[in-house]
Motif scaffolding. Structure first.
Motif, PDB file in Angstrom:
ATOM      1  N   GLN A 487      40.405 -24.606   5.745  1.00 50.92           N
ATOM      2  CA  GLN A 487      39.178 -24.271   5.028  1.00 50.92           C
ATOM      3  C   GLN A 487      37.947 -24.457   5.920  1.00 50.92           C
ATOM      4  O   GLN A 487      37.064 -23.587   5.971  1.00 50.92           O
ATOM      5  CB  GLN A 487      39.068 -25.138   3.763  1.00 50.92           C
ATOM      6  N   CYS A 488      37.889 -25.579   6.633  1.00 45.19           N
ATOM      7  CA  CYS A 488      36.761 -25.813   7.546  1.00 45.19           C
ATOM      8  C   CYS A 488      36.733 -24.776   8.655  1.00 45.19           C
ATOM      9  O   CYS A 488      35.663 -24.331   9.093  1.00 45.19           O
ATOM     10  CB  CYS A 488      36.855 -27.224   8.130  1.00 45.19           C
ATOM     11  N   TRP A 489      37.924 -24.403   9.130  1.00 46.24           N
ATOM     12  CA  TRP A 489      38.013 -23.414  10.228  1.00 46.24           C
ATOM     13  C   TRP A 489      37.508 -22.046   9.770  1.00 46.24           C
ATOM     14  O   TRP A 489      36.806 -21.348  10.497  1.00 46.24           O
ATOM     15  CB  TRP A 489      39.454 -23.345  10.706  1.00 46.24           C
ATOM     16  N   GLU A 490      37.869 -21.651   8.528  1.00 49.50           N
ATOM     17  CA  GLU A 490      37.426 -20.349   8.024  1.00 49.50           C
ATOM     18  C   GLU A 490      35.912 -20.303   7.845  1.00 49.50           C
ATOM     19  O   GLU A 490      35.293 -19.250   8.008  1.00 49.50           O
ATOM     20  CB  GLU A 490      38.138 -20.061   6.706  1.00 49.50           C
ATOM     21  N   GLN A 523      33.865 -33.165   5.354  1.00 44.99           N
ATOM     22  CA  GLN A 523      32.542 -33.366   5.947  1.00 44.99           C
ATOM     23  C   GLN A 523      32.651 -33.766   7.411  1.00 44.99           C
ATOM     24  O   GLN A 523      31.898 -33.276   8.261  1.00 44.99           O
ATOM     25  CB  GLN A 523      31.789 -34.440   5.159  1.00 44.99           C
ATOM     26  N   ALA A 524      33.621 -34.629   7.755  1.00 45.18           N
ATOM     27  CA  ALA A 524      33.785 -35.060   9.151  1.00 45.18           C
ATOM     28  C   ALA A 524      34.202 -33.893  10.035  1.00 45.18           C
ATOM     29  O   ALA A 524      33.648 -33.693  11.126  1.00 45.18           O
ATOM     30  CB  ALA A 524      34.823 -36.187   9.225  1.00 45.18           C
ATOM     31  N   ILE A 525      35.165 -33.081   9.571  1.00 47.52           N
ATOM     32  CA  ILE A 525      35.620 -31.938  10.368  1.00 47.52           C
ATOM     33  C   ILE A 525      34.503 -30.923  10.536  1.00 47.52           C
ATOM     34  O   ILE A 525      34.283 -30.364  11.626  1.00 47.52           O
ATOM     35  CB  ILE A 525      36.862 -31.301   9.734  1.00 47.52           C
ATOM     36  N   ASN A 526      33.744 -30.670   9.464  1.00 43.80           N
ATOM     37  CA  ASN A 526      32.635 -29.711   9.558  1.00 43.80           C
ATOM     38  C   ASN A 526      31.581 -30.191  10.544  1.00 43.80           C
ATOM     39  O   ASN A 526      31.009 -29.391  11.312  1.00 43.80           O
ATOM     40  CB  ASN A 526      32.010 -29.506   8.179  1.00 43.80           C
ATOM     41  N   ASN A 527      31.281 -31.496  10.541  1.00 43.67           N
ATOM     42  CA  ASN A 527      30.294 -32.026  11.484  1.00 43.67           C
ATOM     43  C   ASN A 527      30.745 -31.823  12.929  1.00 43.67           C
ATOM     44  O   ASN A 527      29.941 -31.451  13.802  1.00 43.67           O
ATOM     45  CB  ASN A 527      30.064 -33.511  11.219  1.00 43.67           C
ATOM     46  N   LEU A 528      32.018 -32.082  13.202  1.00 38.17           N
ATOM     47  CA  LEU A 528      32.519 -31.906  14.568  1.00 38.17           C
ATOM     48  C   LEU A 528      32.512 -30.429  14.977  1.00 38.17           C
ATOM     49  O   LEU A 528      32.182 -30.095  16.124  1.00 38.17           O
ATOM     50  CB  LEU A 528      33.935 -32.482  14.680  1.00 38.17           C
ATOM     51  N   LEU A 529      32.921 -29.541  14.069  1.00 38.54           N
ATOM     52  CA  LEU A 529      32.908 -28.109  14.391  1.00 38.54           C
ATOM     53  C   LEU A 529      31.486 -27.604  14.593  1.00 38.54           C
ATOM     54  O   LEU A 529      31.228 -26.798  15.508  1.00 38.54           O
ATOM     55  CB  LEU A 529      33.614 -27.323  13.290  1.00 38.54           C
ATOM     56  N   ASP A 530      30.534 -28.048  13.742  1.00 40.58           N
ATOM     57  CA  ASP A 530      29.128 -27.656  13.930  1.00 40.58           C
ATOM     58  C   ASP A 530      28.603 -28.149  15.267  1.00 40.58           C
ATOM     59  O   ASP A 530      27.886 -27.424  15.984  1.00 40.58           O
ATOM     60  CB  ASP A 530      28.273 -28.231  12.798  1.00 40.58           C
ATOM     61  N   ASP A 537      27.769 -21.964  24.379  1.00 39.23           N
ATOM     62  CA  ASP A 537      27.127 -20.663  24.506  1.00 39.23           C
ATOM     63  C   ASP A 537      28.128 -19.544  24.261  1.00 39.23           C
ATOM     64  O   ASP A 537      29.348 -19.754  24.212  1.00 39.23           O
ATOM     65  CB  ASP A 537      26.522 -20.513  25.906  1.00 39.23           C
ATOM     66  N   GLY A 538      27.602 -18.320  24.142  1.00 43.54           N
ATOM     67  CA  GLY A 538      28.447 -17.145  23.976  1.00 43.54           C
ATOM     68  C   GLY A 538      29.410 -16.988  25.144  1.00 43.54           C
ATOM     69  O   GLY A 538      29.054 -17.222  26.295  1.00 43.54           O
ATOM     70  N   GLY A 539      30.629 -16.576  24.832  1.00 46.98           N
ATOM     71  CA  GLY A 539      31.669 -16.479  25.859  1.00 46.98           C
ATOM     72  C   GLY A 539      32.473 -17.742  26.004  1.00 46.98           C
ATOM     73  O   GLY A 539      33.497 -17.749  26.688  1.00 46.98           O
ATOM     74  N   GLY A 540      32.021 -18.848  25.362  1.00 47.26           N
ATOM     75  CA  GLY A 540      32.766 -20.089  25.415  1.00 47.26           C
ATOM     76  C   GLY A 540      33.921 -20.085  24.421  1.00 47.26           C
ATOM     77  O   GLY A 540      34.230 -19.069  23.787  1.00 47.26           O
ATOM     78  N   LYS A 541      34.541 -21.248  24.273  1.00 46.22           N
ATOM     79  CA  LYS A 541      35.741 -21.337  23.440  1.00 46.22           C
ATOM     80  C   LYS A 541      35.764 -22.677  22.707  1.00 46.22           C
ATOM     81  O   LYS A 541      35.424 -23.711  23.275  1.00 46.22           O
ATOM     82  CB  LYS A 541      37.001 -21.191  24.298  1.00 46.22           C
ATOM     83  N   ILE A 542      36.187 -22.643  21.433  1.00 42.09           N
ATOM     84  CA  ILE A 542      36.365 -23.844  20.625  1.00 42.09           C
ATOM     85  C   ILE A 542      37.811 -23.871  20.148  1.00 42.09           C
ATOM     86  O   ILE A 542      38.326 -22.872  19.638  1.00 42.09           O
ATOM     87  CB  ILE A 542      35.404 -23.866  19.417  1.00 42.09           C
ATOM     88  N   SER A 543      38.472 -25.018  20.323  1.00 40.07           N
ATOM     89  CA  SER A 543      39.877 -25.162  19.945  1.00 40.07           C
ATOM     90  C   SER A 543      40.019 -26.284  18.932  1.00 40.07           C
ATOM     91  O   SER A 543      39.337 -27.312  19.033  1.00 40.07           O
ATOM     92  CB  SER A 543      40.751 -25.462  21.171  1.00 40.07           C
ATOM     93  N   LEU A 544      40.927 -26.085  17.977  1.00 42.69           N
ATOM     94  CA  LEU A 544      41.280 -27.132  17.008  1.00 42.69           C
ATOM     95  C   LEU A 544      42.794 -27.302  17.036  1.00 42.69           C
ATOM     96  O   LEU A 544      43.532 -26.327  16.821  1.00 42.69           O
ATOM     97  CB  LEU A 544      40.796 -26.775  15.600  1.00 42.69           C
ATOM     98  N   LEU A 545      43.250 -28.505  17.317  1.00 37.65           N
ATOM     99  CA  LEU A 545      44.680 -28.805  17.440  1.00 37.65           C
ATOM    100  C   LEU A 545      45.034 -29.936  16.482  1.00 37.65           C
ATOM    101  O   LEU A 545      44.328 -30.936  16.401  1.00 37.65           O
ATOM    102  CB  LEU A 545      45.021 -29.220  18.882  1.00 37.65           C
ATOM    103  N   ALA A 546      46.150 -29.768  15.764  1.00 37.26           N
ATOM    104  CA  ALA A 546      46.664 -30.827  14.883  1.00 37.26           C
ATOM    105  C   ALA A 546      48.152 -30.982  15.152  1.00 37.26           C
ATOM    106  O   ALA A 546      48.906 -30.003  15.092  1.00 37.26           O
ATOM    107  CB  ALA A 546      46.414 -30.477  13.408  1.00 37.26           C
ATOM    108  N   GLN A 547      48.574 -32.201  15.456  1.00 36.76           N
ATOM    109  CA  GLN A 547      49.983 -32.444  15.767  1.00 36.76           C
ATOM    110  C   GLN A 547      50.365 -33.869  15.362  1.00 36.76           C
ATOM    111  O   GLN A 547      49.503 -34.701  15.090  1.00 36.76           O
ATOM    112  CB  GLN A 547      50.254 -32.233  17.254  1.00 36.76           C
TER     113      GLN A 547
END
Length: 637
Positions: A487-490, A523-530, A537-547
């Motif tokens: 949900q946070c990712w979407e 709220q914690a996940i949204n804060n980290l993603l924000d 910047d544009g062209g960069g990359k954001i990754s989310l991993l759960a294991q």
């Protein structure tokens, strides 16, 4: 004349070493002789035996070939026939070049050679004719006509005689080798017996003249090490052992004098050390490697409820003791910290108020910040740990009052701010009438600032609710973390697409359940993603991993970006309230993305409320990676 200990050892050891030398030389000579005998057997006889066996085998194969084709008219296979003849000639040549010492063998070899010539001539005739009757006559002809069958039998007979001659020679050489071995074994056993007797004599002498005095000296050294300095060892000889005993007695005498002259110094040092520790107003405790209390100042004794009737410094010095170990009586959480320091030999210095440990003292709660450091000797040997408990009760009360004040003010501000926010939205929708461009611009700016204030107040209220002592209001549920992460990712996908930032989501299947408060965790996940999106910047990359880390039974959530990064000196302060990163390398971007300094503090408090841990790895222009470790729900718990 008194021989030195070294001379006597050399004289006694020399015959034994000489015996070993003789055994070694005889054994070497025996091995050389046996090796030469075996080599002679193999060289002179084994090749002949192998050649005769080969001749017989090839002759049998040729005989079977001729017998099979004696009633046929078809030509014999040229390749098979020529190969058998070639192998036969090779074996015959080997025997002719390897005639042994027997006088009969040359005549047998000559006879075999002539038989082979006759056999090859008849074989050639047999192979060249296709007349069945003629083949039959060539094969079954009698002695006078030299039939193939007859010559074959002669070849087998002569080769067998040669083979038996060589086998006879091999048996003879083997018997000679066994006889030589038996004689050498007898001599070696005799010399070995002499060496054993000499060795026993040497052992007895060493036991009587060396080991026994050394054993007596060793026992005396152990006794002196335990404080019995009045002991001395008897002097039984004038050699090196006697000199050792004299030196040992002189050492014991000097130690007695040293202890007597330094007792007052040791007593004064003990008293000074104890007085220094007692002068601290904060509780100070020293524990040994087993975690038992050795030293505690009066403040620590009162706090932990220890019996302060310990031995005096004079009594400790007189008995040779330095500490009186007592079992640990403090909180279990502090005990676990001490055990970790003793195990890893790494100091743990608490700095944040949330790391404080509460003690119940004089019917009041007191909060102390533990500082635990390992104690080592000069050579690095681990001796124990020192614990200093800094009293932060007053600071904790002030922090609580500050948080309560902030929460109260924030709550009171939220109601009128909500009205202002609603009014601004109504005006922007032009419900009460159209707006001029300048009015619209001012209202848009007012709405933006209102939203910022509203978000700030929400963050302040969230921090107040997450303060220690108020976390009981959180409703934890055992559930999967996957729906919240998705949900946070979407929610961040549209903003990332507008900014042209790449996204990468990796969630392992069958993640275990954890205890969560869904709203706070989102709220914690949204804060980290924000935070990641604002600093990428544009062209960069954001990754989310759960294991799932099976070894530690932890759920790992990792949010990583390729943004501007964080300076190394700012990382220890990231989770402090109102802390804002200062970076001279990106001043404008820091100003653009900077907030109130509460987002990461809220994330940190939420993770702690879930009994988890969060870390950060980053560097300027190297991106940032936040890693959260959460305990999973154990089966049956």
């Amino acid at each position: 004349m008194t021989l030195s200990l070294r001379t006597r050892i050399i004289l006694l050891t020399l015959p034994w070493l000489l015996s070993l030398l003789i055994v070694s030389i005889l054994g070497t000579l025996l091995l050389d002789h046996l090796g030469n005998s075996i080599k002679s057997i193999l060289k002179e006889n084994y090749d002949s035996v192998k050649a005769m066996v080969g001749v017989q085998q090839i002759a049998v194969k040729l005989d079977q070939l001729f017998l099979h084709n004696s009633s046929e008219t078809q030509p014999i296979s040229s390749n098979t026939f020529q190969q058998l003849l070639q192998d036969y000639q090779n074996y015959l040549k080997t025997e002719e070049e390897n005639i042994t010492i027997f006088p009969e063998e040359p005549s047998f070899v000559q006879q075999l050679h002539q038989l082979s010539i006759d056999y090859f001539e008849q074989a050639k005739k047999f192979s060249e004719t296709q007349d069945q009757q003629l083949r039959y006559q060539i094969y079954f002809a009698k002695e006078a006509d030299k039939g193939l069958k007859y010559i074959f039998q002669q070849i087998v007979e002569v080769s067998q005689q040669i083979l038996e001659l060589n086998e006879k020679q091999m048996r003879r050489e083997s018997i000679d080798a066994q006889s030589t071995t038996a004689k050498a074994r007898t001599i070696l056993l005799l010399i070995f017996g002499i060496a054993v007797v000499l060795g026993l004599v040497e052992i007895y002498w060493l036991q009587k003249t060396i080991l026994k005095p050394i054993s007596v000296t060793t026992e005396a050294a152990k006794a002196i090490g335990m404080g019995h300095l009045e002991l001395s060892v008897p002097i039984l000889s004038k050699d090196e052992i006697g000199h050792l005993g004299e030196s040992f007695n002189r050492m014991a005498s000097k130690l007695r004098s040293y202890r007597q002259s330094n007792t007052e110094k040791l007593l004064r040092a003990q008293q000074t050390s104890q007085a220094t520790i007692d002068s601290f107003t904060d509780p100070v405790v020293v524990v040994d490697m087993l975690g038992q209390i050795e030293i505690a100042n009066p403040a620590a004794q009162k706090l932990l409820g220890l019996d302060n009737k310990d031995k005096s410094a004079e009594e400790l010095c007189a008995t040779g003791e330095t500490t009186v170990p007592r079992p640990w009586l403090g909180p279990d959480i502090l005990k676990r910290i001490i055990e970790e320091v003793l195990k890893t030999q790494t100091a743990i210095f608490s700095q944040n108020y949330d790391q404080g440990i509460t003690f119940r003292f004089q019917e009041e709660d007191h909060v102390y910040l533990p500082q635990v450091s390992p104690i080592r000797s000069r050579d690095g040997e681990a001796l124990g740990a020192a614990i200093v408990l800094n009293d932060i009760t007053r600071f904790r009360i002030l922090d609580r009052l500050k948080s309560d004040w902030v929460a109260t003010v924030s709550h009171e501000l939220k109601t009128p701010l909500t009205s202002v926010r609603l009014a601004v939205h109504v005006l922007l929708e032009e419900v009460v009438g159209p707006l001029e461009p300048k009015q619209l611009e001012l209202l848009m700016e007012a709405r933006e600032n209102t939203e910022r204030l509203f978000k700030l107040i929400d963050n302040l209220l969230a921090l107040a609710q997450l303060e220690p002592g108020t976390q009981l209001n959180l409703e934890f549920k055992e559930q999967s973390i996957v729906p919240i992460l998705q949900q946070c990712w979407e929610q961040i996908i549209p903003r990332a697409q507008d900014k042209h930032v790449l996204l990468d989501l990796k969630i392992d299947e069958d993640l275990p359940a954890v205890l969560l408060e869904p709203g706070r965790w989102a709220q914690a996940i949204n804060n980290l993603l924000d935070n990641a999106l604002n600093n990428t910047d544009g062209g960069g990359k954001i990754s989310l991993l759960a294991q799932h880390d099976h070894s530690q039974q932890k759920l790992i959530v990792q949010i990583k970006d390729t943004g501007i990064g964080i300076p190394e000196e700012s990382i220890p302060h990231l989770f402090e309230k109102f802390y804002r990163v200062q970076d001279s390398s990106h001043p404008q971007r820091r100003e653009q993305y900077s907030g109130t300094g509460l987002g990461l503090a809220i994330v940190h408090d939420i993770v702690l409320a879930h009994h988890g841990r969060i870390t950060c790895q980053s560097g300027v222009d190297q991106g940032t990676c936040f890693t959260i470790y959460l305990p999973v729900v154990q089966a049956g718990s």
